[in-house]
Design an enzyme around this catalytic site. Structure first.
Site, short mmCIF file in Angstrom:
data_model
loop_
_atom_site.label_atom_id
_atom_site.label_comp_id
_atom_site.label_asym_id
_atom_site.label_seq_id
_atom_site.Cartn_x
_atom_site.Cartn_y
_atom_site.Cartn_z
N ARG A 9 0.82 -1.21 0.00
CA ARG A 9 0.00 0.00 0.00
C ARG A 9 0.85 1.26 0.00
NH1 ARG A 9 -4.83 -1.68 4.04
NH2 ARG A 9 -5.88 -3.12 2.65
N ARG A 64 -3.20 6.49 0.95
CA ARG A 64 -3.79 7.58 1.74
C ARG A 64 -2.81 8.35 2.61
NH1 ARG A 64 -8.53 3.95 4.25
NH2 ARG A 64 -6.87 2.42 4.09
N ARG A 121 -7.16 12.04 -5.05
CA ARG A 121 -8.42 11.44 -4.62
C ARG A 121 -9.54 12.48 -4.61
NH1 ARG A 121 -8.44 9.23 1.34
NH2 ARG A 121 -8.50 11.47 1.70
N ASP A 128 -6.97 -3.13 -7.04
CA ASP A 128 -7.59 -3.78 -5.89
C ASP A 128 -7.77 -5.25 -6.22
OD1 ASP A 128 -10.03 -4.66 -4.06
OD2 ASP A 128 -9.21 -2.82 -3.22
N TYR A 141 -15.21 -12.23 0.01
CA TYR A 141 -15.89 -10.99 -0.38
C TYR A 141 -17.18 -11.28 -1.15
CZ TYR A 141 -12.29 -7.66 1.04
OH TYR A 141 -11.44 -6.87 1.77
#
Length: 354
Positions: free
Chosen positions: A28, A32, A41, A78, A155
């Site tokens: 990652r 963020r 974003r 993803d 998921y």
């Protein structure tokens, strides 16, 4: 430059060469905690927009490369990205993760899934990976990544992330035939997807079985391991020389089983000591990891000590330095920079701190 110096550092570690320092990248690492990412974003609020528009995804993938020069540059994407191409519609909610519109609960839904045709349904992946390879050349290694069958099934069946996994475990323990068919279809699709990423420019591919650590060891052997093996076997038949990495969160209890998946590199989280993991896996198995991402909220002296401790314990062969999981939102960018700088100077620093 001649000989192995033209081979990127991470690939040399993946081949088991003895190196002065381990290659270093960060899960990652595009995301963020970086201001550059947050600015983008704001401009592109939809995660699928950011990850499926080649120009945006390329820019995001390269943000940490430009800032920190890691030894690995990973595709910004993803693990659920290929699901719509199989007939499982989804969206990715900011801060919440994937949301599946119609969770897979019946035999009929499993029967309706179709094989993956990545050239038609995921052309942006090829465009992104080709551009990354071109941009970094031999200075870094381009990584692709995919979800593993159990985690994608979790998921698809739960419909979203879960703390208990009671829906998919309910299926596993009461209607296992339906789940095994779903896992088989996912494994075959993932193998196709891995090959597609390699053909598009990925030099290493990491498979995330993030939720397989939620299984007991005996259930891991039934519902996770055979399908990891199925993916690896199919990929190795056509691309035997591309290193594959396997990550399982909370993996201390299944390390040895992870090694039986057929992957080249086992990615360790921080729930196991690096020295113990090396002993348990044997020195022939290459490893990645495994610093606690929370360490990056500590002082730089503390970060340096932990970086060097991990590298010392891992030894100078077959180790890719990384966090035990993704870098956390809110992590100070300066500490990320320090993490990379320390790892790249590890050979000198280990001599000083010996």
């Amino acid at each position: 430059m001649t000989g192995s110096t033209q081979v990127p550092y991470l690939l040399r570690a993946a081949r088991g060469e003895v190196l002065d320092r381990p290659p270093v990248w960060m899960m990652r690492q595009a995301g963020r905690y970086m201001k550059a990412y947050r600015d983008l974003r704001d401009k592109y609020p939809s995660f699928r927009d950011r990850s499926e528009r080649p120009d945006v995804a390329i820019e995001i993938s390269l943000q940490p490369w430009k800032a920190f020069q890691p030894d690995g540059v990973i595709l910004f994407s993803d693990i659920v990205t290929p699901l719509p191409a199989l007939g499982i519609e989804m969206d990715i909610a900011e801060g919440k993760g994937p949301i599946i519109e119609s969770p897979i609960r019946t035999q009929e839904q499993v029967d309706q899934l179709h094989p993956l045709e990545p050239q038609e349904s995921l052309p942006f992946i090829q465009e992104i990976l080709k551009a990354l390879r071109q941009e970094v050349g031999n200075q870094s290694t381009v990584l692709g990544f995919v979800g593993a069958p159990w985690t994608l099934a979790a998921y698809a069946v739960e419909g979203k992330g879960s703390k208990t996994y009671s829906v998919i475990k309910g299926m596993a323990f009461s209607e296992p035939a339906i789940l095994h068919q779903l896992l088989g279809k996912l494994a075959d699709a993932i193998a196709v997807y891995v090959r597609y990423q390699i053909d598009s420019g990925a030099q290493v591919v990491q498979m995330f079985d993030s939720w397989a650590g939620q299984l007991s060891p005996q259930d891991y052997e039934t519902f996770a391991l055979p399908y990891q093996q199925r993916v690896v076997k199919q990929v190795k038949e056509t691309h035997p020389d591309t290193p594959l990495i396997l990550l399982v969160s909370g993996s201390a209890g299944v390390l040895e089983r992870m090694a039986h998946s057929g992957v080249d590199i086992v990615s360790l989280d921080w729930t196991v000591d690096m020295a113990e993991a090396r002993q348990r896996l044997g020195w022939d198995m290459k490893v990645q990891g495994n610093m606690d991402p929370g360490v990056l909220f500590g002082s730089q002296e503390f970060i340096r000590d932990r970086v060097l401790d991990t590298i010392r314990k891992a030894g100078n062969r077959g180790h890719i330095f990384n966090l035990g999981h993704g870098v956390l939102p809110g992590t100070p960018e300066d500490n990320v920079r320090f993490f990379f700088e320390t790892a790249k100077q590890a050979d000198k620093l280990l001599t000083v701190h010996a």
